[in-house]
Write an enzyme that holds these catalytic residues in place. Structure first.
Site, PDB file in Angstrom:
ATOM      1  N   GLY A  10       0.825  -1.219   0.000  1.00 50.90           N
ATOM      2  CA  GLY A  10       0.000   0.000   0.000  1.00 50.90           C
ATOM      3  C   GLY A  10       0.849   1.255   0.000  1.00 50.90           C
ATOM      4  N   THR A  12       1.582   3.252  -2.318  1.00 52.05           N
ATOM      5  CA  THR A  12       1.050   4.361  -3.124  1.00 52.05           C
ATOM      6  C   THR A  12      -0.066   5.128  -2.400  1.00 52.05           C
ATOM      7  OG1 THR A  12      -0.483   2.824  -4.182  1.00 52.05           O
ATOM      8  CG2 THR A  12       1.569   3.301  -5.370  1.00 52.05           C
ATOM      9  N   LEU A  80      -0.158  -2.069   4.806  1.00 51.47           N
ATOM     10  CA  LEU A  80      -1.078  -0.929   4.713  1.00 51.47           C
ATOM     11  C   LEU A  80      -2.064  -1.088   3.558  1.00 51.47           C
ATOM     12  CD1 LEU A  80       1.439   2.029   5.263  1.00 51.47           C
ATOM     13  CD2 LEU A  80       0.376   0.505   6.933  1.00 51.47           C
ATOM     14  N   ALA A  81      -1.859  -2.050   2.702  1.00 53.60           N
ATOM     15  CA  ALA A  81      -2.735  -2.203   1.534  1.00 53.60           C
ATOM     16  C   ALA A  81      -4.116  -2.695   1.973  1.00 53.60           C
ATOM     17  CB  ALA A  81      -2.125  -3.185   0.542  1.00 53.60           C
ATOM     18  N   SER A 125      -8.214  -0.724  12.386  1.00 56.05           N
ATOM     19  CA  SER A 125      -8.990   0.505  12.239  1.00 56.05           C
ATOM     20  C   SER A 125     -10.020   0.698  13.347  1.00 56.05           C
ATOM     21  CB  SER A 125      -9.726   0.440  10.894  1.00 56.05           C
ATOM     22  OG  SER A 125     -10.724   1.425  10.827  1.00 56.05           O
ATOM     23  N   GLU A 127     -12.827   1.617  12.792  1.00 61.77           N
ATOM     24  CA  GLU A 127     -14.103   1.110  12.248  1.00 61.77           C
ATOM     25  C   GLU A 127     -14.459  -0.238  12.873  1.00 61.77           C
ATOM     26  OE1 GLU A 127     -16.529   2.320   9.707  1.00 61.77           O
ATOM     27  OE2 GLU A 127     -15.608   4.034  10.681  1.00 61.77           O
ATOM     28  N   TYR A 149     -16.371  -3.353   5.404  1.00 63.10           N
ATOM     29  CA  TYR A 149     -14.983  -2.948   5.645  1.00 63.10           C
ATOM     30  C   TYR A 149     -14.602  -3.220   7.116  1.00 63.10           C
ATOM     31  CZ  TYR A 149     -11.034   0.156   6.665  1.00 63.10           C
ATOM     32  OH  TYR A 149      -9.836   0.662   7.103  1.00 63.10           O
ATOM     33  N   LYS A 153     -11.769  -5.766   8.619  1.00 61.51           N
ATOM     34  CA  LYS A 153     -10.662  -5.322   9.476  1.00 61.51           C
ATOM     35  C   LYS A 153     -10.640  -6.098  10.802  1.00 61.51           C
ATOM     36  CE  LYS A 153      -8.260  -2.163   7.255  1.00 61.51           C
ATOM     37  NZ  LYS A 153      -6.826  -2.332   6.960  1.00 61.51           N
ATOM     38  N   PHE A 188     -12.812  10.813   0.833  1.00 60.32           N
ATOM     39  CA  PHE A 188     -13.001  10.818   2.283  1.00 60.32           C
ATOM     40  C   PHE A 188     -13.469  12.206   2.721  1.00 60.32           C
ATOM     41  CE2 PHE A 188     -10.000   7.526   1.241  1.00 60.32           C
ATOM     42  CZ  PHE A 188     -10.499   6.438   1.942  1.00 60.32           C
TER      43      PHE A 188
HETATM   44  P1  NAP Z   1      -5.343   4.326   0.921  1.00 58.00           P
HETATM   45  O1  NAP Z   1      -4.827   5.700   0.686  1.00 58.00           O
HETATM   46  O2  NAP Z   1      -6.679   3.938   0.411  1.00 58.00           O
HETATM   47  O3  NAP Z   1      -4.252   3.298   0.340  1.00 58.00           O
HETATM   48  C1  NAP Z   1      -4.538   1.934   0.166  1.00 58.00           C
HETATM   49  C2  NAP Z   1      -3.377   1.264  -0.520  1.00 58.00           C
HETATM   50  O4  NAP Z   1      -3.670  -0.130  -0.705  1.00 58.00           O
HETATM   51  C3  NAP Z   1      -3.071   1.822  -1.922  1.00 58.00           C
HETATM   52  O5  NAP Z   1      -1.669   1.892  -2.057  1.00 58.00           O
HETATM   53  C4  NAP Z   1      -3.635   0.734  -2.828  1.00 58.00           C
HETATM   54  O6  NAP Z   1      -3.001   0.660  -4.075  1.00 58.00           O
HETATM   55  C5  NAP Z   1      -3.309  -0.502  -2.013  1.00 58.00           C
HETATM   56  N1  NAP Z   1      -4.052  -1.684  -2.436  1.00 58.00           N
HETATM   57  C6  NAP Z   1      -5.394  -1.825  -2.508  1.00 58.00           C
HETATM   58  N2  NAP Z   1      -5.702  -3.060  -2.912  1.00 58.00           N
HETATM   59  C7  NAP Z   1      -4.537  -3.726  -3.105  1.00 58.00           C
HETATM   60  C8  NAP Z   1      -4.197  -5.037  -3.537  1.00 58.00           C
HETATM   61  N3  NAP Z   1      -5.137  -5.933  -3.875  1.00 58.00           N
HETATM   62  N4  NAP Z   1      -2.890  -5.385  -3.612  1.00 58.00           N
HETATM   63  C9  NAP Z   1      -1.933  -4.490  -3.310  1.00 58.00           C
HETATM   64  N5  NAP Z   1      -2.188  -3.232  -2.899  1.00 58.00           N
HETATM   65  C10 NAP Z   1      -3.479  -2.844  -2.804  1.00 58.00           C
HETATM   66  O7  NAP Z   1      -5.334   4.011   2.495  1.00 58.00           O
HETATM   67  P2  NAP Z   1      -4.611   4.792   3.700  1.00 58.00           P
HETATM   68  O8  NAP Z   1      -5.494   5.864   4.183  1.00 58.00           O
HETATM   69  O9  NAP Z   1      -3.215   5.069   3.337  1.00 58.00           O
HETATM   70  O10 NAP Z   1      -4.653   3.662   4.829  1.00 58.00           O
HETATM   71  C11 NAP Z   1      -3.625   2.683   4.924  1.00 58.00           C
HETATM   72  C12 NAP Z   1      -4.177   1.468   5.663  1.00 58.00           C
HETATM   73  O11 NAP Z   1      -4.617   1.840   6.966  1.00 58.00           O
HETATM   74  C13 NAP Z   1      -5.361   0.802   4.987  1.00 58.00           C
HETATM   75  O12 NAP Z   1      -5.259  -0.591   5.265  1.00 58.00           O
HETATM   76  C14 NAP Z   1      -6.561   1.364   5.727  1.00 58.00           C
HETATM   77  O13 NAP Z   1      -7.651   0.481   5.654  1.00 58.00           O
HETATM   78  C15 NAP Z   1      -5.990   1.488   7.119  1.00 58.00           C
HETATM   79  N6  NAP Z   1      -6.549   2.526   7.968  1.00 58.00           N
HETATM   80  C16 NAP Z   1      -6.627   3.812   7.504  1.00 58.00           C
HETATM   81  C17 NAP Z   1      -7.081   4.797   8.357  1.00 58.00           C
HETATM   82  C18 NAP Z   1      -7.151   6.231   7.896  1.00 58.00           C
HETATM   83  O14 NAP Z   1      -7.836   7.015   8.555  1.00 58.00           O
HETATM   84  N7  NAP Z   1      -6.443   6.623   6.836  1.00 58.00           N
HETATM   85  C19 NAP Z   1      -7.452   4.473   9.673  1.00 58.00           C
HETATM   86  C20 NAP Z   1      -7.337   3.162  10.097  1.00 58.00           C
HETATM   87  C21 NAP Z   1      -6.866   2.197   9.251  1.00 58.00           C
HETATM   88  P3  NAP Z   1      -3.521   1.505  -5.367  1.00 58.00           P
HETATM   89  O15 NAP Z   1      -2.803   2.823  -5.281  1.00 58.00           O
HETATM   90  O16 NAP Z   1      -3.098   0.656  -6.493  1.00 58.00           O
HETATM   91  O17 NAP Z   1      -5.005   1.644  -5.234  1.00 58.00           O
HETATM   92  O1  F7E Z   2     -16.272   9.308   6.636  1.00 52.50           O
HETATM   93  C1  F7E Z   2     -19.504  11.039   7.202  1.00 52.50           C
HETATM   94  C2  F7E Z   2     -19.540   9.527   7.023  1.00 52.50           C
HETATM   95  O2  F7E Z   2     -15.345   8.383   4.526  1.00 52.50           O
HETATM   96  C3  F7E Z   2     -16.255   9.898   7.918  1.00 52.50           C
HETATM   97  C4  F7E Z   2     -11.206   5.308   6.321  1.00 52.50           C
HETATM   98  O3  F7E Z   2      -9.867   5.758   6.259  1.00 52.50           O
HETATM   99  O4  F7E Z   2     -11.428   6.068   8.572  1.00 52.50           O
HETATM  100  C5  F7E Z   2     -11.990   6.172   7.268  1.00 52.50           C
HETATM  101  O5  F7E Z   2     -13.342   5.729   7.274  1.00 52.50           O
HETATM  102  C6  F7E Z   2     -17.665  10.245   8.375  1.00 52.50           C
HETATM  103  C7  F7E Z   2     -18.678   9.106   8.212  1.00 52.50           C
HETATM  104  O6  F7E Z   2     -14.144   8.008   6.741  1.00 52.50           O
HETATM  105  C8  F7E Z   2     -19.948  12.440   3.893  1.00 52.50           C
HETATM  106  O7  F7E Z   2     -20.883   9.053   7.066  1.00 52.50           O
HETATM  107  C9  F7E Z   2     -20.820  12.706   5.867  1.00 52.50           C
HETATM  108  O8  F7E Z   2     -19.468   9.040   9.364  1.00 52.50           O
HETATM  109  O9  F7E Z   2     -14.089  10.213   5.727  1.00 52.50           O
HETATM  110  P1  F7E Z   2     -14.932   9.014   5.803  1.00 52.50           P
HETATM  111  P2  F7E Z   2     -14.581   6.698   7.551  1.00 52.50           P
HETATM  112  O10 F7E Z   2     -15.760   6.043   6.979  1.00 52.50           O
HETATM  113  O11 F7E Z   2     -14.614   7.066   8.994  1.00 52.50           O
HETATM  114  C10 F7E Z   2     -11.411   4.749   9.132  1.00 52.50           C
HETATM  115  C11 F7E Z   2     -10.732   4.808  10.473  1.00 52.50           C
HETATM  116  C12 F7E Z   2     -10.825   3.741   8.210  1.00 52.50           C
HETATM  117  O12 F7E Z   2     -10.223   2.765   8.635  1.00 52.50           O
HETATM  118  C13 F7E Z   2     -11.216   3.852   6.769  1.00 52.50           C
HETATM  119  O13 F7E Z   2     -10.292   3.136   5.959  1.00 52.50           O
HETATM  120  O14 F7E Z   2     -18.149  11.298   7.552  1.00 52.50           O
HETATM  121  N1  F7E Z   2     -19.854  11.763   5.976  1.00 52.50           N
HETATM  122  N2  F7E Z   2     -20.908  13.137   4.608  1.00 52.50           N
HETATM  123  C14 F7E Z   2     -19.281  11.578   4.761  1.00 52.50           C
HETATM  124  N3  F7E Z   2     -18.283  10.759   4.374  1.00 52.50           N
HETATM  125  C15 F7E Z   2     -17.916  10.821   3.045  1.00 52.50           C
HETATM  126  N4  F7E Z   2     -16.900  10.038   2.626  1.00 52.50           N
HETATM  127  N5  F7E Z   2     -18.566  11.648   2.156  1.00 52.50           N
HETATM  128  C16 F7E Z   2     -19.581  12.477   2.533  1.00 52.50           C
HETATM  129  O15 F7E Z   2     -20.141  13.201   1.716  1.00 52.50           O
END
Ligand code: NAP
Ligand code: F7E
Length: 355
Positions: A10, A12, A80-81, A125, A127, A149, A153, A188
């Site tokens: 992950g 990228t 992280l993917a 996460s 979530e 999702y 997780k 997001f």
């Molecule tokens: P992101 O920006 O969506 O990045 C996801 C990465 O996974 C991308 O590099 C994507 O590649 C890669 N990927 C998806 N499917 C794949 C596959 N089949 N094989 C190989 N690579 C694959 O996510 P992020 O925000 O950086 O988050 C990183 C990790 O932390 C994720 O696992 C996410 O679920 C978790 N997480 C995120 C948050 C948050 O708030 N950001 C919070 C808690 C947990 P491409 O570029 O090719 O799509």
């Molecule tokens: O939504 C509300 C929506 O899509 C946050 C991922 O990184 O964090 C992320 O998941 C909140 C939700 O993030 C819109 O209903 C309102 O309650 O930014 P989000 P998420 O779903 O919390 C967790 C920790 C991860 O692990 C995930 O990978 O915002 N909301 N209006 C909206 N959300 C979106 N996307 N778009 C709207 O228009």
């Protein structure tokens, strides 16, 4: 000769790019695994691309995972993917399970067979807490996921714990609450709002359509959170940690701060659109990071307020550059539909810009 090799799946993505930067700054050899795509999507890596090694592999393909681990013999593996966008997980629940749940087992199996001494980080996460049974949420809070999702997780978390207990592997699960940055995918809510505020300010968009304004999240800065990932792998013993700020804010507060930053009143532009309301919502997330504070000596450096400002300022700068250099096309944005139609990240970065 570098002392340590880290493999990042992950790379990228948002977190992958910040983690790669951090590890490079500590003189790691950094190997980034990418899946094959018809168009290269290294926008977030452009500034460090020459310093990392890129290898192809896919979480869906066991033998590619084995090959990558065997070829590079990493000391640390950061998984992280994932398919990380919650709404897409209702549209593609099976694929989300394949990537986000079973993908974890595939990489754990590769490590177990090929490089069992490697230390493993799983991107878990908040979530997983979903319909929360305790406030604030900590490491011992029971899980109650509310989306495919979140369910995937939970599987990833428990298979990590299981491999640690079954095979004595150094495998940790970091339960990270929402973390954001200018590199966040545009679908997001944080980046959707900050980007729209900047576009509206520049006359490129008239309104912003969103779903649930009352949802509450514990939002931090991605740059702070990747430091916690690294710290978890430097401990004497593997353990799981909640990483959060300990503060919660509503989507409405996010809109207020973002629009105020560009001198606008959010109420004039934000429209509620039921298409963005989820089949099952996570209403309130707030993490208790005390364990990370005491055991990892970790604390977030960037406040929610500063994070929103950082994102708005970056979006404004980037859009102004696009206009100045003639890159900008659409007067009427289609951004409002991004999170319904697109599964991947849509960060726009033009050549020469670094975020
Ligand atoms: P992101 O920006 O969506 O990045 C996801 C990465 O996974 C991308 O590099 C994507 O590649 C890669 N990927 C998806 N499917 C794949 C596959 N089949 N094989 C190989 N690579 C694959 O996510 P992020 O925000 O950086 O988050 C990183 C990790 O932390 C994720 O696992 C996410 O679920 C978790 N997480 C995120 C948050 C948050 O708030 N950001 C919070 C808690 C947990 P491409 O570029 O090719 O799509
Ligand atoms: O939504 C509300 C929506 O899509 C946050 C991922 O990184 O964090 C992320 O998941 C909140 C939700 O993030 C819109 O209903 C309102 O309650 O930014 P989000 P998420 O779903 O919390 C967790 C920790 C991860 O692990 C995930 O990978 O915002 N909301 N209006 C909206 N959300 C979106 N996307 N778009 C709207 O228009």
């Amino acid at each position: 000769m570098k002392e340590k090799t880290a493999l990042i799946t992950g790379v990228t993505g948002q977190d992958g790019s910040y983690l790669a930067e951090l590890l490079l700054s500590m003189d790691y050899r950094v190997v980034g695994m990418v899946r094959r795509t018809s168009t290269i999507n290294f926008d977030r890596l452009r500034h460090i691309q020459d310093n990392i090694e890129i290898v192809q592999g896919d979480l869906l393909d066991q033998s590619s995972m084995m090959d990558v681990v065997s070829q590079f013999q990493p000391d640390e593996v950061y998984n992280l993917a994932a398919q990380s966008f919650v709404p897409t997980s209702w549209q593609q629940p099976v694929l989300t399970g394949e990537f986000t749940a079973l993908g974890v087992t595939r990489i754990l199996e590769a490590i177990r067979h090929v490089r069992p001494s490697a230390r493993f980080y799983q991107a878990s996460s908040s979530e997983q807490f979903g319909k929360v049974v305790e406030v604030p949420q900590k490491e011992t809070t029971p899980f109650y996921p509310r989306s495919p999702y979140g369910v995937a997780k939970v599987y990833g978390h428990w298979i990590t714990v299981n491999y640690r207990e079954s095979y004595d592997m150094f495998a940790v699960s970091g339960i990270l609450f929402n973390h954001e940055s200018p590199r966040r995918g545009l679908e997001f809510v944080t980046h959707k709002v900050t980007h729209a505020a900047a576009r509206i300010k520049l006359g490129l968009q008239d309104e912003l359509r969103v779903g649930n304004l009352d949802a509450r999240r514990d939002w931090g800065f991605a740059g702070d959170y990747v430091r916690a990932m690294w710290l978890m792998l430097q401990q004497d013993n593997p353990d799981d940690y909640v990483i959060a700020t300990g503060e919660t804010h509503t989507v409405q507060e996010l809109c207020e701060i973002a629009f105020a930053r560009v001198g606008l009143d959010w109420k004039q532009y934000v429209v509620i659109d039921p298409r963005y309301v989820r089949p099952a919502e996570v209403d309130l997330l707030i993490g208790d990071p005390s364990k990370a504070r005491s055991k990892l000596n970790w604390a977030p450096a960037v406040s929610f307020y500063d994070l929103v400002h950082m994102m708005v300022d970056s979006d404004l700068r980037e859009l102004q550059d696009e206009i100045r250099y003639g890159w900008h096309q659409p007067k009427k944005s289609t951004d409002v539909m991004l999170d319904k139609t697109v599964t991947g990240s849509l960060v726009k970065t033009e050549p020469g810009t670094q975020k």
